[in-house]
Write an enzyme that holds these catalytic residues in place. Structure first.
Site, PDB file in Angstrom:
ATOM      1  N   HIS A 100       0.837  -1.205   0.000  1.00 29.71           N
ATOM      2  CA  HIS A 100       0.000   0.000   0.000  1.00 29.71           C
ATOM      3  C   HIS A 100       0.870   1.252   0.000  1.00 29.71           C
ATOM      4  CE1 HIS A 100      -3.337   2.695   1.159  1.00 29.71           C
ATOM      5  NE2 HIS A 100      -2.427   3.272   1.933  1.00 29.71           N
ATOM      6  N   GLU A 101       1.890   1.265   0.852  1.00 32.22           N
ATOM      7  CA  GLU A 101       2.781   2.431   0.906  1.00 32.22           C
ATOM      8  C   GLU A 101       3.587   2.564  -0.382  1.00 32.22           C
ATOM      9  OE1 GLU A 101       2.271   4.547   3.089  1.00 32.22           O
ATOM     10  OE2 GLU A 101       1.002   3.278   4.340  1.00 32.22           O
ATOM     11  N   HIS A 104       1.754   4.474  -2.916  1.00 35.33           N
ATOM     12  CA  HIS A 104       1.875   5.939  -2.857  1.00 35.33           C
ATOM     13  C   HIS A 104       3.098   6.420  -3.641  1.00 35.33           C
ATOM     14  CE1 HIS A 104      -1.456   6.598  -0.237  1.00 35.33           C
ATOM     15  NE2 HIS A 104      -0.935   5.944   0.788  1.00 35.33           N
TER      16      HIS A 104
END
Length: 230
Positions: A100-101, A104
């Site tokens: 998920h990170e 980004h």
């Protein structure tokens, strides 16, 4: 005094309960899938590194940081920071959060507009979230047009916080979508293991919904108080 107004609980209680439920779901899902080891035994740090390198982001460093679920991507320093559990463990939860990170970082690379807007809003939000309510309260205690103007100024400053929370939603939803697609396409998790990733990331998404609801309802409460004063 206005801040003891029972009407406040009408605005504050629903998002508060939603936030508590979201936090429970996140902790429950993360704790459950932290105990489930990936078949290929890839840690969160290794998964993040693989995703970044295969996406042409070798310049983004992956670092370990302290704090439970303190994971984040810093677009200014180009660093992806993972909490100890996420960084070290080869679990479904760790890999899901790390991906998920990394999502980004991919948004940053591709110039994802909502991420750019959110990053640009950070200075205004840090001021609005801290000073907005204070200025509003001070304005409410000052009679006349000056007090009214001051209170509305506080509301406008706090409105940046609500807008930031809204902009955050597509940023976080998109990062999770990218994470799920990449984890499967790059063979980091299987289709069966993806169910656990979904549980963790979907629960985390609910916390952002709760934060947005809380900010919006507080803003609406401030506006309602001003209308009652007028």
């Amino acid at each position: 005094m206005f801040y003891f107004d029972p009407l406040y609980f009408l605005f504050a209680l629903p998002p508060l309960l939603l936030g508590l439920w979201a936090q429970f779901r996140v902790k429950s899902a993360f704790n459950k899938y932290s105990q489930v080891t990936l078949a290929n035994r890839i840690s969160g740090a290794q998964a993040a590194r693989m995703i970044l390198d295969r996406s042409g982001l070798g310049n983004v460093d992956v670092e370990e940081t302290r704090g439970m679920l303190s994971d984040h991507y810093d677009p200014r320093s180009k660093k992806l920071r993972l909490s100890e559990q996420v960084y070290e463990l080869p679990s479904i939860a760790s890999v899901g959060v790390a991906a998920h990170e990394a999502g980004h970082a991919l948004q940053d690379k591709k110039g994802y507009i909502p991420l750019q807007i959110r990053s640009a809003m950070v200075p205004a939000v840090s001021i609005g979230s801290n000073l907005g309510p204070i200025i509003f309260i001070v304005g409410m205690f000052i009679a006349g047009s000056f007090g009214t103007t001051l209170a509305w100024t506080g509301i406008l400053l706090f409105a940046a916080t609500a807008l930031f929370a809204l902009v955050t939603l597509p940023v976080e939803f998109d990062a999770s979508k990218r994470a799920k697609e990449i984890l499967v396409s790059q063979g980091i998790v299987s289709r069966q293991e993806l169910k656990g990733v979904n549980a963790v990331l979907d629960a985390a998404a609910l916390t952002y919904v709760a934060a947005a609801a809380q900010a919006i309802m507080q803003l609406l409460y401030f506006i309602t108080i001003m209308n009652r004063r007028n």
